[in-house]
Scaffold this motif. Sequence first.
Motif, PDB file in Angstrom:
ATOM      1  N   SER A  29       0.830  -1.209   0.000  1.00  0.00           N
ATOM      2  CA  SER A  29       0.000   0.000   0.000  1.00  0.00           C
ATOM      3  C   SER A  29       0.862   1.255   0.000  1.00  0.00           C
ATOM      4  O   SER A  29       0.599   2.214  -0.751  1.00  0.00           O
ATOM      5  CB  SER A  29      -0.930  -0.018   1.220  1.00  0.00           C
ATOM      6  OG  SER A  29      -1.663   1.186   1.310  1.00  0.00           O
ATOM      7  N   CYS A  30       1.907   1.263   0.822  1.00  0.00           N
ATOM      8  CA  CYS A  30       2.784   2.436   0.904  1.00  0.00           C
ATOM      9  C   CYS A  30       3.536   2.656  -0.426  1.00  0.00           C
ATOM     10  O   CYS A  30       3.641   3.791  -0.931  1.00  0.00           O
ATOM     11  CB  CYS A  30       3.768   2.272   2.055  1.00  0.00           C
ATOM     12  SG  CYS A  30       2.983   2.320   3.679  1.00  0.00           S
ATOM     13  N   LEU A  31       4.060   1.545  -0.990  1.00  0.00           N
ATOM     14  CA  LEU A  31       4.830   1.660  -2.228  1.00  0.00           C
ATOM     15  C   LEU A  31       3.946   2.150  -3.380  1.00  0.00           C
ATOM     16  O   LEU A  31       4.324   3.044  -4.148  1.00  0.00           O
ATOM     17  CB  LEU A  31       5.459   0.315  -2.562  1.00  0.00           C
ATOM     18  CG  LEU A  31       6.350   0.274  -3.810  1.00  0.00           C
ATOM     19  CD1 LEU A  31       7.535   1.248  -3.667  1.00  0.00           C
ATOM     20  CD2 LEU A  31       6.851  -1.140  -4.058  1.00  0.00           C
ATOM     21  N   PHE A 115      -4.684   5.533 -15.831  1.00  0.00           N
ATOM     22  CA  PHE A 115      -3.637   5.094 -14.902  1.00  0.00           C
ATOM     23  C   PHE A 115      -4.205   4.927 -13.486  1.00  0.00           C
ATOM     24  O   PHE A 115      -3.894   3.959 -12.783  1.00  0.00           O
ATOM     25  CB  PHE A 115      -2.495   6.127 -14.889  1.00  0.00           C
ATOM     26  CG  PHE A 115      -1.417   5.781 -13.887  1.00  0.00           C
ATOM     27  CD1 PHE A 115      -0.470   4.798 -14.172  1.00  0.00           C
ATOM     28  CD2 PHE A 115      -1.365   6.423 -12.649  1.00  0.00           C
ATOM     29  CE1 PHE A 115       0.508   4.477 -13.255  1.00  0.00           C
ATOM     30  CE2 PHE A 115      -0.388   6.091 -11.743  1.00  0.00           C
ATOM     31  CZ  PHE A 115       0.564   5.120 -12.038  1.00  0.00           C
ATOM     32  N   LEU A 116      -5.053   5.898 -13.057  1.00  0.00           N
ATOM     33  CA  LEU A 116      -5.656   5.805 -11.724  1.00  0.00           C
ATOM     34  C   LEU A 116      -6.543   4.561 -11.627  1.00  0.00           C
ATOM     35  O   LEU A 116      -6.539   3.854 -10.613  1.00  0.00           O
ATOM     36  CB  LEU A 116      -6.467   7.079 -11.437  1.00  0.00           C
ATOM     37  CG  LEU A 116      -7.109   7.175 -10.052  1.00  0.00           C
ATOM     38  CD1 LEU A 116      -6.044   7.073  -8.951  1.00  0.00           C
ATOM     39  CD2 LEU A 116      -7.873   8.505  -9.920  1.00  0.00           C
ATOM     40  N   ALA A 117      -7.275   4.290 -12.711  1.00  0.00           N
ATOM     41  CA  ALA A 117      -8.111   3.081 -12.723  1.00  0.00           C
ATOM     42  C   ALA A 117      -7.251   1.833 -12.603  1.00  0.00           C
ATOM     43  O   ALA A 117      -7.575   0.872 -11.881  1.00  0.00           O
ATOM     44  CB  ALA A 117      -8.958   3.040 -13.997  1.00  0.00           C
ATOM     45  N   THR A 121      -7.578  -0.712  -9.387  1.00  0.00           N
ATOM     46  CA  THR A 121      -7.970  -2.114  -9.605  1.00  0.00           C
ATOM     47  C   THR A 121      -6.832  -3.061  -9.230  1.00  0.00           C
ATOM     48  O   THR A 121      -7.054  -4.147  -8.691  1.00  0.00           O
ATOM     49  CB  THR A 121      -8.388  -2.336 -11.068  1.00  0.00           C
ATOM     50  OG1 THR A 121      -7.327  -1.858 -11.939  1.00  0.00           O
ATOM     51  CG2 THR A 121      -9.672  -1.589 -11.387  1.00  0.00           C
ATOM     52  N   GLY A 122      -5.602  -2.616  -9.537  1.00  0.00           N
ATOM     53  CA  GLY A 122      -4.457  -3.442  -9.146  1.00  0.00           C
ATOM     54  C   GLY A 122      -4.338  -3.566  -7.634  1.00  0.00           C
ATOM     55  O   GLY A 122      -4.096  -4.657  -7.098  1.00  0.00           O
ATOM     56  N   TYR A 123      -4.524  -2.431  -6.926  1.00  0.00           N
ATOM     57  CA  TYR A 123      -4.451  -2.481  -5.458  1.00  0.00           C
ATOM     58  C   TYR A 123      -5.562  -3.364  -4.897  1.00  0.00           C
ATOM     59  O   TYR A 123      -5.339  -4.164  -3.981  1.00  0.00           O
ATOM     60  CB  TYR A 123      -4.554  -1.063  -4.884  1.00  0.00           C
ATOM     61  CG  TYR A 123      -4.613  -1.045  -3.373  1.00  0.00           C
ATOM     62  CD1 TYR A 123      -3.471  -1.286  -2.610  1.00  0.00           C
ATOM     63  CD2 TYR A 123      -5.811  -0.819  -2.710  1.00  0.00           C
ATOM     64  CE1 TYR A 123      -3.527  -1.294  -1.234  1.00  0.00           C
ATOM     65  CE2 TYR A 123      -5.879  -0.826  -1.335  1.00  0.00           C
ATOM     66  CZ  TYR A 123      -4.732  -1.061  -0.594  1.00  0.00           C
ATOM     67  OH  TYR A 123      -4.787  -1.069   0.780  1.00  0.00           O
ATOM     68  N   SER A 124      -6.761  -3.214  -5.458  1.00  0.00           N
ATOM     69  CA  SER A 124      -7.902  -4.016  -4.979  1.00  0.00           C
ATOM     70  C   SER A 124      -7.659  -5.499  -5.219  1.00  0.00           C
ATOM     71  O   SER A 124      -7.957  -6.345  -4.371  1.00  0.00           O
ATOM     72  CB  SER A 124      -9.190  -3.568  -5.680  1.00  0.00           C
ATOM     73  OG  SER A 124      -9.461  -2.215  -5.389  1.00  0.00           O
TER      74      SER A 124
END
Length: 727
Positions: A29-31, A115-117, A121-124
Amino acid sequence: MKNPADKSFIKTEQVRQLFEGLPATIAGSCLLSIVLCYALWGVIEHVLIFIWFSMVLVVNSARVVLLQAFRRSDPTINPEKWLNKFRASAIAIAAAWGLSGVILFPVNDVSHQAFLAFALTGYSAGGTMAYVIDFACVVPFVLTALLPFTIRLLATGGELASTMGLSVALFIFFVLVSMQRICRGTIEKIILQNDATSRANELYESETKLRTLYDSTSDAVILVNHGHFIDCNQATLDLFGCPSKESFCALNLVDLFPAVLPGGPDPMLLANQMITTALENGNHRFEWVHKRLDNGKTFNAEVLLNALELNGKTILQSTIRDISERKQKEIELIQAKEAAEQAARVKSDFLANMSHEIRTPMNAIIGLSELALDSTDTEEITGNLKQINESSKSLMGILNDILDLSKIDAHQLTIENTIFNLDEMLDTLNRIFTLNAQGQNLKFSINCEDRIHRLLYGDPLRLRQILTNLLSNAFKFTEKGAITLDVTQVKSSPVGITLNFQVSDNGIGMTAEQIDTLFKPFVQADNSISRRFGGTGLGLTISKNLIQLMGGKIQVNSQPGIGSSFNFQISFAPATAKSSEHQRREADRAPQEFREIAQILRGKRVLLTEDNRVNQLVASKMLGKLGLLVDIANNGKEAVKHLQEKSYDIVLMDIQMPVMDGLEATRQIRLDARFVSLPIIAMSAGVTLDEQTACADAGMTGFIPKPIESKELANKLAKLFSPTILG
């Protein structure tokens, strides 16, 4: 899943796996937040980027603190609590990332929106894989992280933004559906692993328990195959006195049996019958006599044979329990039961005998009273009254024996020491029993050594009671011959004289068995004795206890048909003639003393508090003969009222009365300062030490037992008004 233990295990496993993956999710999450901030640095205002990045750092810091707290605790104690805390932290970080889709949303820059999407989605996706163990955590995490961004895309409008918004929404749907299946499979895998582990543990524990029980049970356990021992536990070696398992297994069945069993059957023949029965029925329980190997001693045992299958073979498991102690207790219980039944019979016989003994003088009292009431002849009435008086004294003697026995049981029987003249006491006994001897045509004599010091310090009343009981028994059981009382000196010194008293008769005598039960309460030699000679059977019991209280011991020598001899030794202190004078006068209670007492008491006012009319009449007459002026109160309340209205020199107070009893009345009287030193004498038929103590505690001056004897009443009153009257 229905098992509460399974649910607890699953929650514990969920918590463990979630917290194990937490460091990686915090780092990711931090990275990723740093990469996102860098990518949007030139597109979004720096203040907004700082605000969002600070939120992510705060939430991740909180998750680090939560992780440390988890590692310091025991999550198995309350897994539900830790699961809820983890879910809350996951939703918090998802909310921080969800806000990025609003705060950091590049309105006019489609490439950065894409990019935000991609980042969200990648984080989720990464988060859901970390939370795959808990679907209840996955759902709010995904929705919180992606829904704000999806709504913002759809609200922006435009074909591309709408397409991206719908794509993210479909991503959410497919992620949740897929994760639901993955989570269910993960939980089922955990359950299967748990079941397998539990079964393995249960099997291991079961085998361990069985082995432990086998080795540690207090019962001997032996495995037998075709008459040969194949295994045994430690209790077997201890029970049979064998040094090792190997040496025991080398034995045969016959080595554990005595040569002959009780009753005479062949041990091996009977043992084979027991084994056959066990094999046919599956088990067989029986009692047996075994033999120790070290010393050859036999013992009673309870044996249980169970048929078992072991490696395809039928063997017998023999469980042997030593019941020697139980057998002994059974014998003792049988003996105790017989003793209790005998005691019940003895007491029943005693009660029947006591009923006869009490009814005999009562019958005389009632019958003679009726004759006296019907007669007009003064001489006849006087004769009847004398016989009534004698019967009353006989009844009183029975009641005194019962009271003495109750005092013995309550350890309240006491000895009072005073100075007395031995000759005077023996003369009294001589006068009483000479008349009995003449009536029964027996010879009676009292012999006392001349060297004995006559003035002694002891309890003359209890000594006379002992001798009276022994002499009464002698006269009761002697039909012809002689009865003697011999008093001899055993030893003498300036501080003590030991005398031996021996009562001998030529009566029916006793066997050794009868002597064994002679001093037990309620017991006479046998029932025929009670029927033939009467009596309560308490005299010797009381005498024995009195002798023991006075420091002596009674002995009996007797032969059936020849006679009996009772003797005991008691020590007394010698007394001088000068110091014994007033004690002698008190004991004699001479008529002249009565006249002297009457002079002292004449004119004194006494308040008699008594609820019984007959007792009022008797006491009033006694007090009137002593010259006292008597007023009567029917209860304690009336007594308190009388004292407020008149002055009295003394109060005679009954204990048990209606309205207000004597104890309460005395307590109320003592509250008045005028009556602090007023003599209050208790009168009661209850003469136990407890009741006398209760009277003293209430503030009473003295105690007179009922039925009241005029001599005792006169002396008690005389001591109150003139302590020197008797000396």
